[in-house]
Design an enzyme around this catalytic site. Sequence first.
Site, PDB file in Angstrom:
ATOM      1  N   LYS A  31      -3.660  31.024 -18.088  1.00  9.70           N
ATOM      2  CA  LYS A  31      -2.417  30.705 -18.818  1.00  9.70           C
ATOM      3  C   LYS A  31      -2.697  29.594 -19.834  1.00  9.70           C
ATOM      4  O   LYS A  31      -2.282  29.681 -20.988  1.00  9.70           O
ATOM      5  CB  LYS A  31      -1.283  30.275 -17.871  1.00  9.70           C
ATOM      6  CG  LYS A  31      -0.039  29.891 -18.672  1.00  9.70           C
ATOM      7  CD  LYS A  31       1.197  29.520 -17.885  1.00  9.70           C
ATOM      8  CE  LYS A  31       2.314  29.126 -18.863  1.00  9.70           C
ATOM      9  NZ  LYS A  31       3.532  28.612 -18.241  1.00  9.70           N
ATOM     10  N   ASP A  84       8.739  21.216 -27.867  1.00  7.20           N
ATOM     11  CA  ASP A  84       9.896  22.064 -27.670  1.00  7.20           C
ATOM     12  C   ASP A  84       9.349  23.479 -27.645  1.00  7.20           C
ATOM     13  O   ASP A  84       8.458  23.829 -28.430  1.00  7.20           O
ATOM     14  CB  ASP A  84      10.932  21.877 -28.787  1.00  7.20           C
ATOM     15  CG  ASP A  84      12.285  22.425 -28.362  1.00  7.20           C
ATOM     16  OD1 ASP A  84      12.631  22.313 -27.160  1.00  7.20           O
ATOM     17  OD2 ASP A  84      13.006  22.967 -29.217  1.00  7.20           O
ATOM     18  N   GLY A  89       7.030  21.553 -14.783  1.00  9.24           N
ATOM     19  CA  GLY A  89       6.127  22.660 -15.096  1.00  9.24           C
ATOM     20  C   GLY A  89       5.276  22.336 -16.312  1.00  9.24           C
ATOM     21  O   GLY A  89       4.053  22.499 -16.314  1.00  9.24           O
TER      22      GLY A  89
HETATM   23  P1  IMP Z   1      12.547  22.740 -23.483  1.00 12.17           P
HETATM   24  O1  IMP Z   1      11.303  22.860 -24.331  1.00 12.17           O
HETATM   25  O2  IMP Z   1      12.481  21.611 -22.526  1.00 12.17           O
HETATM   26  O3  IMP Z   1      13.792  22.802 -24.301  1.00 12.17           O
HETATM   27  O4  IMP Z   1      12.623  23.986 -22.507  1.00 12.17           O
HETATM   28  C1  IMP Z   1      12.020  25.179 -22.805  1.00 12.17           C
HETATM   29  C2  IMP Z   1      12.454  26.267 -21.839  1.00 12.17           C
HETATM   30  O5  IMP Z   1      11.796  27.453 -22.267  1.00 12.17           O
HETATM   31  C3  IMP Z   1      11.984  26.011 -20.400  1.00 12.17           C
HETATM   32  O6  IMP Z   1      12.951  25.381 -19.625  1.00 12.17           O
HETATM   33  C4  IMP Z   1      11.717  27.445 -19.929  1.00 12.17           C
HETATM   34  O7  IMP Z   1      12.923  28.046 -19.509  1.00 12.17           O
HETATM   35  C5  IMP Z   1      11.229  28.125 -21.195  1.00 12.17           C
HETATM   36  N1  IMP Z   1       9.757  28.012 -21.290  1.00 12.17           N
HETATM   37  C6  IMP Z   1       9.047  27.230 -22.147  1.00 12.17           C
HETATM   38  N2  IMP Z   1       7.734  27.351 -21.915  1.00 12.17           N
HETATM   39  C7  IMP Z   1       7.617  28.197 -20.876  1.00 12.17           C
HETATM   40  C8  IMP Z   1       6.501  28.686 -20.178  1.00 12.17           C
HETATM   41  O8  IMP Z   1       5.326  28.321 -20.406  1.00 12.17           O
HETATM   42  N3  IMP Z   1       6.774  29.552 -19.193  1.00 12.17           N
HETATM   43  C9  IMP Z   1       8.029  29.963 -18.882  1.00 12.17           C
HETATM   44  N4  IMP Z   1       9.117  29.513 -19.490  1.00 12.17           N
HETATM   45  C10 IMP Z   1       8.915  28.630 -20.495  1.00 12.17           C
END
Ligand code: IMP
Length: 199
Positions: free
Chosen positions: A176, A70, A12
């Site tokens: 977005k 992050d 994503g």
């Molecule tokens: P990390 O930065 O890989 O530790 O993961 C961040 C987590 O926050 C993601 O797996 C999502 O669950 C959530 N997250 C971060 N950015 C978004 C976004 O743009 N939309 C929805 N969820 C997000």
Amino acid sequence: MPRMLLATTNRGKAAEYDVLFKGLDFEQVTLDQVGINQEAPENYPTFEENARSKAEFYSALSGLITIADDSGLEVDALGGEPGIRSSRYAGDNATDTDRVNFLLNKLRHIPPEKRTAKFRCVIAVAIPGSSTKTFEGECRGCIAVKPRGENGFGYDPIFYLPEYGKTIAEVMPELKNEISHRGRAAQKARTLLESLSGH
Ligand code: IMP
């Protein structure tokens, strides 16, 4: 063209960065493409430290300018949870749907006016032979009572934007990218990347 490593395995996020960093004078490469499969340490208490440690870890391995982020969701009624634990909130093998349902269940007794939240993102740019730079962005909204929309990823279907009357998963990806935590942080990082590419 110089190469720049985008150090994420989250599809994503990667899809969003492909658009957010489009047109820069860098060839954007992934961890797979440079043959890196180690996991970076990511157990610091802040988004900033985690982003910085990931970017520096992968830059040291690849020798490339490296971008890592992050990010996560902070819900006011939960004292800022899930925060840095956003991706692991409902356990290690949980899906996005599990995490959304877990959060909705935690908030089931919280009335609409107290469901305020924000997404936060810190992007770190590690530059071989120079100091790492970080850029922050945030996006405010509130947590809906049920998921709506198909776009985006993660908690997007329950992140409601009052000024648009839609969840992030219901707005067009272009919007977005303009208003999201990641989009705002990326706009700032872009200025640095343009100067590094001499553009
Ligand atoms: P990390 O930065 O890989 O530790 O993961 C961040 C987590 O926050 C993601 O797996 C999502 O669950 C959530 N997250 C971060 N950015 C978004 C976004 O743009 N939309 C929805 N969820 C997000």
